[in-house]
Design a protein around this motif. Structure first.
Motif, PDB file in Angstrom:
ATOM      1  N   UNK A  28      10.271  23.583  25.763  1.00  0.00           N
ATOM      2  CA  UNK A  28      11.232  22.618  26.307  1.00  0.00           C
ATOM      3  C   UNK A  28      11.759  23.107  27.656  1.00  0.00           C
ATOM      4  N   UNK A  29      12.077  24.375  27.752  1.00  0.00           N
ATOM      5  CA  UNK A  29      12.548  24.941  29.025  1.00  0.00           C
ATOM      6  C   UNK A  29      11.465  24.871  30.097  1.00  0.00           C
ATOM      7  N   UNK A  30      10.229  25.158  29.725  1.00  0.00           N
ATOM      8  CA  UNK A  30       9.146  25.083  30.712  1.00  0.00           C
ATOM      9  C   UNK A  30       8.916  23.636  31.145  1.00  0.00           C
ATOM     10  N   UNK A  31       9.041  22.695  30.225  1.00  0.00           N
ATOM     11  CA  UNK A  31       8.915  21.282  30.590  1.00  0.00           C
ATOM     12  C   UNK A  31      10.010  20.877  31.565  1.00  0.00           C
ATOM     13  N   UNK A  32      11.241  21.309  31.302  1.00  0.00           N
ATOM     14  CA  UNK A  32      12.348  21.006  32.202  1.00  0.00           C
ATOM     15  C   UNK A  32      12.102  21.601  33.584  1.00  0.00           C
ATOM     16  N   UNK A  57       1.126  17.228  43.904  1.00  0.00           N
ATOM     17  CA  UNK A  57       1.873  16.360  42.985  1.00  0.00           C
ATOM     18  C   UNK A  57       1.099  16.119  41.696  1.00  0.00           C
ATOM     19  N   UNK A  58      -0.197  15.868  41.833  1.00  0.00           N
ATOM     20  CA  UNK A  58      -1.033  15.663  40.649  1.00  0.00           C
ATOM     21  C   UNK A  58      -1.094  16.939  39.822  1.00  0.00           C
ATOM     22  N   UNK A  59      -1.220  18.068  40.486  1.00  0.00           N
ATOM     23  CA  UNK A  59      -1.269  19.339  39.783  1.00  0.00           C
ATOM     24  C   UNK A  59       0.027  19.605  39.013  1.00  0.00           C
ATOM     25  N   UNK A  64       3.205  19.306  33.827  1.00  0.00           N
ATOM     26  CA  UNK A  64       4.205  18.669  32.959  1.00  0.00           C
ATOM     27  C   UNK A  64       3.540  18.076  31.719  1.00  0.00           C
ATOM     28  N   UNK A  65       2.395  17.426  31.907  1.00  0.00           N
ATOM     29  CA  UNK A  65       1.687  16.848  30.766  1.00  0.00           C
ATOM     30  C   UNK A  65       1.238  17.932  29.798  1.00  0.00           C
ATOM     31  N   UNK A  66       0.819  19.067  30.328  1.00  0.00           N
ATOM     32  CA  UNK A  66       0.424  20.180  29.480  1.00  0.00           C
ATOM     33  C   UNK A  66       1.601  20.681  28.661  1.00  0.00           C
ATOM     34  N   UNK A  67       2.775  20.749  29.275  1.00  0.00           N
ATOM     35  CA  UNK A  67       3.971  21.179  28.539  1.00  0.00           C
ATOM     36  C   UNK A  67       4.328  20.170  27.449  1.00  0.00           C
ATOM     37  N   UNK A  95      -4.983  19.790  21.499  1.00  0.00           N
ATOM     38  CA  UNK A  95      -5.804  20.816  22.155  1.00  0.00           C
ATOM     39  C   UNK A  95      -6.897  20.166  23.001  1.00  0.00           C
ATOM     40  N   UNK A  96      -7.538  19.129  22.478  1.00  0.00           N
ATOM     41  CA  UNK A  96      -8.598  18.444  23.233  1.00  0.00           C
ATOM     42  C   UNK A  96      -8.047  17.785  24.488  1.00  0.00           C
ATOM     43  N   UNK A  97      -6.890  17.151  24.374  1.00  0.00           N
ATOM     44  CA  UNK A  97      -6.279  16.525  25.551  1.00  0.00           C
ATOM     45  C   UNK A  97      -5.920  17.564  26.603  1.00  0.00           C
ATOM     46  N   UNK A  98      -5.379  18.673  26.151  1.00  0.00           N
ATOM     47  CA  UNK A  98      -4.996  19.718  27.095  1.00  0.00           C
ATOM     48  C   UNK A  98      -6.217  20.315  27.787  1.00  0.00           C
ATOM     49  N   UNK A  99      -7.298  20.463  27.069  1.00  0.00           N
ATOM     50  CA  UNK A  99      -8.505  21.023  27.668  1.00  0.00           C
ATOM     51  C   UNK A  99      -9.187  20.066  28.628  1.00  0.00           C
TER      52      UNK A  99
END
Length: 124
Positions: A28-32, A57-59, A64-67, A95-99
């Motif tokens: 949660x902190x990393x997402x923030x 910006x995309x990166x 954020x999406x990964x978090x 896991x698949x989405x993150x990869x």
């Protein structure tokens, strides 16, 4: 010089999250932090080249999406004491989405480059 210090501050703050014991709180902190730095980047657009600004910006958005995906994965793992088939499938989906996110970034950059070249061709 200003933006380089902001990048280093982002790295330092994200690295300090290693010392947070609770995995869900850590995510949660990393997402923030990631979302805050994404907003700061979008507001300031610090690079002279617009293409560099868009790629950064995309990166940051993918970070954020990964978090978010890790938060979902961590909450499922922390909630289910026994691994049933639904939680196992959900964790595998996360896991698949993150990869696949780096591939998504590469595809976005390729499409943007092709679109920019086509636009320049039409202008000439």
């Amino acid at each position: 010089m200003y933006w380089e210090s902001m990048v280093e501050l982002r790295r330092l703050l994200l690295s300090l999250l290693v010392f947070v014991n609770n995995q869900v709180l850590q995510i949660v902190c990393s997402l923030f932090l990631c979302f805050s730095f994404l907003l700061q980047h979008i507001i300031s657009f610090p690079f002279k080249n617009n293409r560099s600004n868009y790629i950064e910006s995309i990166s940051l958005a993918l970070l954020c999406m990964s978090a978010v995906l890790n938060l979902g994965k961590a909450s499922i793992i922390s909630q289910s004491l026994s691994v049933d088939s639904y939680s196992f499938v959900a964790v595998n989906v996360f896991i698949s989405l993150e990869q696949s996110m780096p591939l998504f970034l590469i595809l976005v950059i390729i499409v943007a480059e092709i679109g920019a070249k086509a636009f320049k061709y039409e202008m000439n």
